[in-house]
Design a protein around this motif. Structure first.
Motif, PDB file in Angstrom:
ATOM      1  N   THR A 105       0.750  -1.377  -0.143  1.00  0.00           N
ATOM      2  CA  THR A 105      -0.047  -0.142   0.142  1.00  0.00           C
ATOM      3  C   THR A 105       0.818   1.191   0.230  1.00  0.00           C
ATOM      4  O   THR A 105       1.872   1.476   0.677  1.00  0.00           O
ATOM      5  N   LYS A 114       0.724   5.801  -0.428  1.00  0.00           N
ATOM      6  CA  LYS A 114      -0.260   6.929  -0.531  1.00  0.00           C
ATOM      7  C   LYS A 114       0.137   7.815  -1.626  1.00  0.00           C
ATOM      8  O   LYS A 114       1.408   8.321  -1.704  1.00  0.00           O
ATOM      9  N   SER A 174      -0.164  11.895  -2.550  1.00  0.00           N
ATOM     10  CA  SER A 174      -0.520  13.243  -1.923  1.00  0.00           C
ATOM     11  C   SER A 174      -0.339  14.347  -2.843  1.00  0.00           C
ATOM     12  O   SER A 174       1.113  14.267  -3.349  1.00  0.00           O
ATOM     13  N   LYS A 216      -4.809  10.013  -0.865  1.00  0.00           N
ATOM     14  CA  LYS A 216      -5.483   8.804  -1.094  1.00  0.00           C
ATOM     15  C   LYS A 216      -4.393   7.749  -1.111  1.00  0.00           C
ATOM     16  O   LYS A 216      -3.383   7.675  -1.607  1.00  0.00           O
ATOM     17  N   ASN A 217      -4.933   6.562  -0.346  1.00  0.00           N
ATOM     18  CA  ASN A 217      -4.120   5.355  -0.239  1.00  0.00           C
ATOM     19  C   ASN A 217      -4.475   4.213  -1.479  1.00  0.00           C
ATOM     20  O   ASN A 217      -5.650   4.358  -1.769  1.00  0.00           O
ATOM     21  N   TYR A 218      -3.443   3.548  -2.075  1.00  0.00           N
ATOM     22  CA  TYR A 218      -3.850   2.615  -2.878  1.00  0.00           C
ATOM     23  C   TYR A 218      -3.048   1.362  -2.607  1.00  0.00           C
ATOM     24  O   TYR A 218      -2.008   1.382  -2.299  1.00  0.00           O
ATOM     25  N   SER A 219      -3.703   0.179  -3.012  1.00  0.00           N
ATOM     26  CA  SER A 219      -3.058  -1.075  -2.859  1.00  0.00           C
ATOM     27  C   SER A 219      -3.052  -1.724  -4.000  1.00  0.00           C
ATOM     28  O   SER A 219      -3.918  -1.595  -4.927  1.00  0.00           O
ATOM     29  N   TYR A 275       4.739  10.286  -3.525  1.00  0.00           N
ATOM     30  CA  TYR A 275       4.312   8.897  -3.498  1.00  0.00           C
ATOM     31  C   TYR A 275       4.754   8.394  -2.255  1.00  0.00           C
ATOM     32  O   TYR A 275       6.042   8.385  -2.150  1.00  0.00           O
ATOM     33  N   VAL A 285       3.182   2.941   2.611  1.00  0.00           N
ATOM     34  CA  VAL A 285       2.375   2.953   3.839  1.00  0.00           C
ATOM     35  C   VAL A 285       2.669   1.553   4.466  1.00  0.00           C
ATOM     36  O   VAL A 285       2.761   1.408   5.638  1.00  0.00           O
ATOM     37  N   ASN A 301       6.181  -1.857  -3.005  1.00  0.00           N
ATOM     38  CA  ASN A 301       5.769  -0.685  -3.566  1.00  0.00           C
ATOM     39  C   ASN A 301       6.292  -0.302  -4.980  1.00  0.00           C
ATOM     40  O   ASN A 301       7.227   0.453  -4.848  1.00  0.00           O
TER      41      ASN A 301
END
Length: 236
Positions: free
Chosen positions: A120, A122, A124, A145-148, A176, A179, A190
């Protein structure tokens, strides 16, 4: 005189439109897909820790980790290279973008993939305020927003289904941040590739590109030719 004024106006408008289109595209991130090797990148099927200055990106870590297509069986989402956000720690890859006027709608798209399990990160986007410095009292978060993603495939994420992200006229930090990692390790996870950012009309995949088609450019040149012919006629 009226004909000459009209021709000058048409030529000026065409040139202005062409210049604005190029200026809008210039707001995209530097080395957005990590393909600009600058002679420092690893070969295909390898990896290397790179000085941030050689990549066009900045990081809160000590280096940017670049992978070559095929290393440990992982193919790049685009081209031959991609980055791992977790180089030595849960770091942030970022760039500061300037010269975007207030009241413009921003867009983004990027490819994200896990190295192990589910990772995950993030995204911003922060307006840096009048002082154009990050981390001060006048910063404004425009989007977060968080992305997985898993190891199954690269996931394409875009701003197309998000609320409009509007500029305030100051410098903007696009970042980026790692997380969590499926590996549980701070240095394993990631993957990031094809990170695009700029005006929404230039970045989102399905948007109409505000760039003159070849026919439009030819039309601009034709207008210039007519204007030159008209001036010669007047001089005669």
């Amino acid at each position: 005189m009226k004909k000459r004024t009209l021709l000058v106006g048409m030529l000026g408008a065409a040139i202005a439109s062409f210049s604005l289109s190029n200026a809008a595209q210039a707001n995209s991130l530097v080395n957005y897909n990590f393909e600009n090797t600058n002679g420092y990148y690893p070969g295909l099927g390898g990896y290397k820790f790179i000085n941030p200055a050689a990549t066009g990106w900045q990081t809160t870590d000590t280096a940017v980790e670049i992978w070559g297509d095929g290393f440990l069986g992982v193919k790049a989402a685009e081209g031959n290279y991609f980055a791992e956000i977790n180089a030595h720690e849960f770091g942030t890859l970022f760039q500061d973008v300037s010269d975007i006027d207030a009241g413009q709608q921003l867009g983004f798209s990027f490819q994200h993939r896990a190295r192990s399990g589910t990772d995950t990160m993030k995204l911003s986007i922060t307006d840096l305020g009048l002082d154009n410095m990050f981390g001060t009292a006048d910063d404004t978060v425009l989007f977060m927003k968080n992305y997985s993603a898993t190891t199954a495939k690269w996931e394409l994420n875009t701003s197309e289904n998000e609320d409009a992200i509007m500029t305030m006229g100051n410098n903007i930090r696009f970042a980026y941040t790692a997380v969590s990692t499926g590996s549980g390790s701070k240095s394993v996870g990631n993957f990031l590739d094809e990170a695009k950012f700029g005006l929404a009309s230039d970045v989102t995949p399905d948007a109409v590109q505000d760039v003159p088609e070849p026919a439009s450019i030819l039309g601009l040149l034709a207008i210039g030719g007519l204007f030159g012919a008209f001036r010669k006629k007047q001089a005669a």
